[in-house]
Design a protein around this motif. Structure first.
Motif, PDB file in Angstrom:
ATOM      1  N   LEU A   1       0.827  -1.197   0.000  1.00 51.33           N
ATOM      2  CA  LEU A   1       0.000   0.000   0.000  1.00 51.33           C
ATOM      3  C   LEU A   1       0.867   1.255   0.000  1.00 51.33           C
ATOM      4  O   LEU A   1       0.501   2.276  -0.598  1.00 51.33           O
ATOM      5  N   ASP A   2       2.004   1.201   0.645  1.00 52.21           N
ATOM      6  CA  ASP A   2       2.898   2.361   0.665  1.00 52.21           C
ATOM      7  C   ASP A   2       3.356   2.744  -0.735  1.00 52.21           C
ATOM      8  O   ASP A   2       3.491   3.926  -1.056  1.00 52.21           O
ATOM      9  N   VAL A   3       3.600   1.739  -1.583  1.00 56.40           N
ATOM     10  CA  VAL A   3       4.004   2.008  -2.966  1.00 56.40           C
ATOM     11  C   VAL A   3       2.889   2.740  -3.701  1.00 56.40           C
ATOM     12  O   VAL A   3       3.127   3.700  -4.449  1.00 56.40           O
ATOM     13  N   VAL A   4       1.654   2.309  -3.491  1.00 61.22           N
ATOM     14  CA  VAL A   4       0.516   2.939  -4.150  1.00 61.22           C
ATOM     15  C   VAL A   4       0.351   4.372  -3.668  1.00 61.22           C
ATOM     16  O   VAL A   4       0.135   5.295  -4.467  1.00 61.22           O
ATOM     17  N   LYS A   5       0.464   4.593  -2.362  1.00 59.86           N
ATOM     18  CA  LYS A   5       0.337   5.940  -1.803  1.00 59.86           C
ATOM     19  C   LYS A   5       1.360   6.886  -2.406  1.00 59.86           C
ATOM     20  O   LYS A   5       1.068   8.049  -2.726  1.00 59.86           O
ATOM     21  N   GLU A   6       2.568   6.380  -2.575  1.00 58.71           N
ATOM     22  CA  GLU A   6       3.643   7.211  -3.104  1.00 58.71           C
ATOM     23  C   GLU A   6       3.338   7.687  -4.522  1.00 58.71           C
ATOM     24  O   GLU A   6       3.689   8.804  -4.895  1.00 58.71           O
ATOM     25  N   GLN A   7       2.651   6.848  -5.305  1.00 55.97           N
ATOM     26  CA  GLN A   7       2.407   7.205  -6.700  1.00 55.97           C
ATOM     27  C   GLN A   7       1.050   7.865  -6.931  1.00 55.97           C
ATOM     28  O   GLN A   7       0.901   8.659  -7.858  1.00 55.97           O
ATOM     29  N   LEU A   8       0.060   7.544  -6.107  1.00 55.54           N
ATOM     30  CA  LEU A   8      -1.280   8.075  -6.326  1.00 55.54           C
ATOM     31  C   LEU A   8      -1.709   9.132  -5.331  1.00 55.54           C
ATOM     32  O   LEU A   8      -2.669   9.860  -5.591  1.00 55.54           O
ATOM     33  N   GLY A   9      -1.055   9.212  -4.193  1.00 55.98           N
ATOM     34  CA  GLY A   9      -1.468  10.183  -3.196  1.00 55.98           C
ATOM     35  C   GLY A   9      -2.685   9.718  -2.420  1.00 55.98           C
ATOM     36  O   GLY A   9      -2.801   8.548  -2.066  1.00 55.98           O
ATOM     37  N   GLU A  10      -3.635  10.635  -2.165  1.00 57.26           N
ATOM     38  CA  GLU A  10      -4.831  10.316  -1.381  1.00 57.26           C
ATOM     39  C   GLU A  10      -5.964   9.866  -2.301  1.00 57.26           C
ATOM     40  O   GLU A  10      -6.466  10.632  -3.109  1.00 57.26           O
ATOM     41  N   PHE A  11      -6.369   8.635  -2.174  1.00 57.84           N
ATOM     42  CA  PHE A  11      -7.418   8.075  -3.023  1.00 57.84           C
ATOM     43  C   PHE A  11      -8.392   7.283  -2.158  1.00 57.84           C
ATOM     44  O   PHE A  11      -8.145   7.035  -0.973  1.00 57.84           O
ATOM     45  N   LEU A  12      -9.495   6.863  -2.743  1.00 61.09           N
ATOM     46  CA  LEU A  12     -10.531   6.153  -2.012  1.00 61.09           C
ATOM     47  C   LEU A  12     -10.240   4.663  -1.937  1.00 61.09           C
ATOM     48  O   LEU A  12      -9.782   4.054  -2.901  1.00 61.09           O
ATOM     49  N   MET A  13     -10.543   4.066  -0.771  1.00 61.86           N
ATOM     50  CA  MET A  13     -10.419   2.624  -0.582  1.00 61.86           C
ATOM     51  C   MET A  13     -11.642   2.093   0.154  1.00 61.86           C
ATOM     52  O   MET A  13     -12.264   2.803   0.943  1.00 61.86           O
ATOM     53  N   ILE A  14     -11.979   0.843  -0.103  1.00 60.45           N
ATOM     54  CA  ILE A  14     -13.059   0.189   0.614  1.00 60.45           C
ATOM     55  C   ILE A  14     -12.529  -0.303   1.956  1.00 60.45           C
ATOM     56  O   ILE A  14     -11.510  -1.001   2.009  1.00 60.45           O
ATOM     57  N   PRO A  15     -13.168   0.054   3.059  1.00 60.39           N
ATOM     58  CA  PRO A  15     -12.667  -0.360   4.378  1.00 60.39           C
ATOM     59  C   PRO A  15     -12.787  -1.858   4.601  1.00 60.39           C
ATOM     60  O   PRO A  15     -13.710  -2.502   4.096  1.00 60.39           O
TER      61      PRO A  15
END
Length: 354
Positions: free
Chosen positions: A232-246
């Protein structure tokens, strides 16, 4: 019409043309009995030379194709009515495509076993019967000669309109299993493929499975990559703040995959419910270079999280899509028991990942 794209699609068309098989007896068989008999036979590929035409109507035009097949190797030599000429060869370890007019060439290697279950008439029969057995009514509609050979005509009619593949007519050689003619109707388009010549057990030299590309033509290497699992950290680094299903009420995130889209980062999130596959969510950030193509006739409007989105439901396939705050989201159903309302409900639960 871009026939280079059509040639690539031809393999898919062949894989979607209900390649049932015939028998070499004169007895009367039901479609199911023909399938059952076929699936008991050998999977060894045939050796043959053939010629067929492809007619995609006014929008796509026509092409004439010569085909050589031996020991699992295949050569396709296609010319079109407007002068295009493309040669494609599968030599058993790599696929080479050469555009004679444009003087471009591509090749792609594949590992042993990558095409298993796709190449023989038996493979195609098994795959395609499983695809349409629940969505089509199938019957034998007489016997005809195609390219001088005796065939069964098999007709598959859709039970409902919302299916991936439409009505099909298929003519199958009684002795070889080869599909000698197909007429498919799907998404408002019609495709007719018909053999005009077939020479079973033709003497074919192995040199047919090489392509003489001129020295001044650069051959482009095409590589295929499987999606890579990431954190998830890799995704955050490239996309920033995005929506996820809890992850709650039995929903659990199992895998995040990097989809490796060249023009933009895109990731897919696989979810389970109660330890069974439920759905996947893909997300990417909209950019200035992103071009949104027109929707298909199967897409219908739907409201998702207060946004105007679309959904498409074709048989068991269901996806909903929408854009929000500069991101594109797509939820694809994995569990056929989930409805579009269920997917929308999960979307409405999404929260910003920070």
């Amino acid at each position: 019409m871009n026939w280079k794209k059509t040639l690539r699609a031809a393999g898919l068309v062949a894989a979607l043309t209900f390649s049932l098989v015939g028998c070499n007896t004169e007895a009367s068989y039901s479609p199911q009995e023909i399938i059952d008999q076929a699936l008991q036979e050998t999977k060894e590929p045939l050796t043959y030379y053939g010629e067929f035409t492809m007619d995609m109507g006014e929008a796509g035009g026509t092409a004439h194709v010569k085909e050589w097949s031996k020991d699992g190797k295949r050569r396709i030599d296609m010319t079109t009515e407007n002068g295009e000429h493309v040669i494609s060869v599968n030599n058993g370890s790599e696929i080479m495509m050469y555009d004679v007019v444009e003087k471009t060439a591509q090749k792609m290697k594949y590992k042993e076993g990558d095409l298993d279950g796709l190449q023989s008439p038996r493979d195609q029969a098994e795959l395609l019967f499983n695809m349409v057995k629940d969505t089509h009514d199938v019957k034998i509609d007489g016997e005809e000669k195609i390219a001088g050979r005796d065939t069964y005509k098999v007709v598959a009619k859709v039970k409902k309109e919302d299916t991936l593949t439409g009505d099909m007519e298929v003519w199958i050689d009684k002795k070889t299993w080869l599909t000698l003619k197909t007429v498919t109707n799907s998404a408002g388009s019609k495709l007719t493929v018909e053999y005009t010549k077939i020479d079973v057990n033709a003497k074919i030299d192995d040199t047919q499975f090489t392509v003489d590309v001129p020295d001044d033509v650069e051959i482009e290497e095409i590589t295929t990559q499987e999606p890579e699992a990431v954190t998830l950290d890799v995704v955050k680094e490239q996309l920033g703040e995005f929506l996820m299903i809890p992850e709650e009420n039995g929903i659990a995130l199992t895998t995040i995959q990097d989809m490796k889209v060249e023009e933009r980062p895109e990731f897919s999130f696989d979810y389970q419910k109660d330890e069974q596959p439920a759905f996947s969510v893909s997300v990417f950030k909209m950019t200035e270079s992103y071009t949104e193509f027109g929707g298909t006739q199967d897409e219908k409007p739907i409201e998702v999280r207060g946004q105007q989105g679309t959904y498409m439901e074709l048989g068991e396939f269901l996806t909903i899509s929408w854009q929000e705050n500069g991101y594109q989201y797509n939820i694809i159903r994995e569990n056929p028991e989930l409805s579009k309302e269920d997917l929308v409900a999960y979307a409405n639960q999404m929260t910003i990942n920070k």
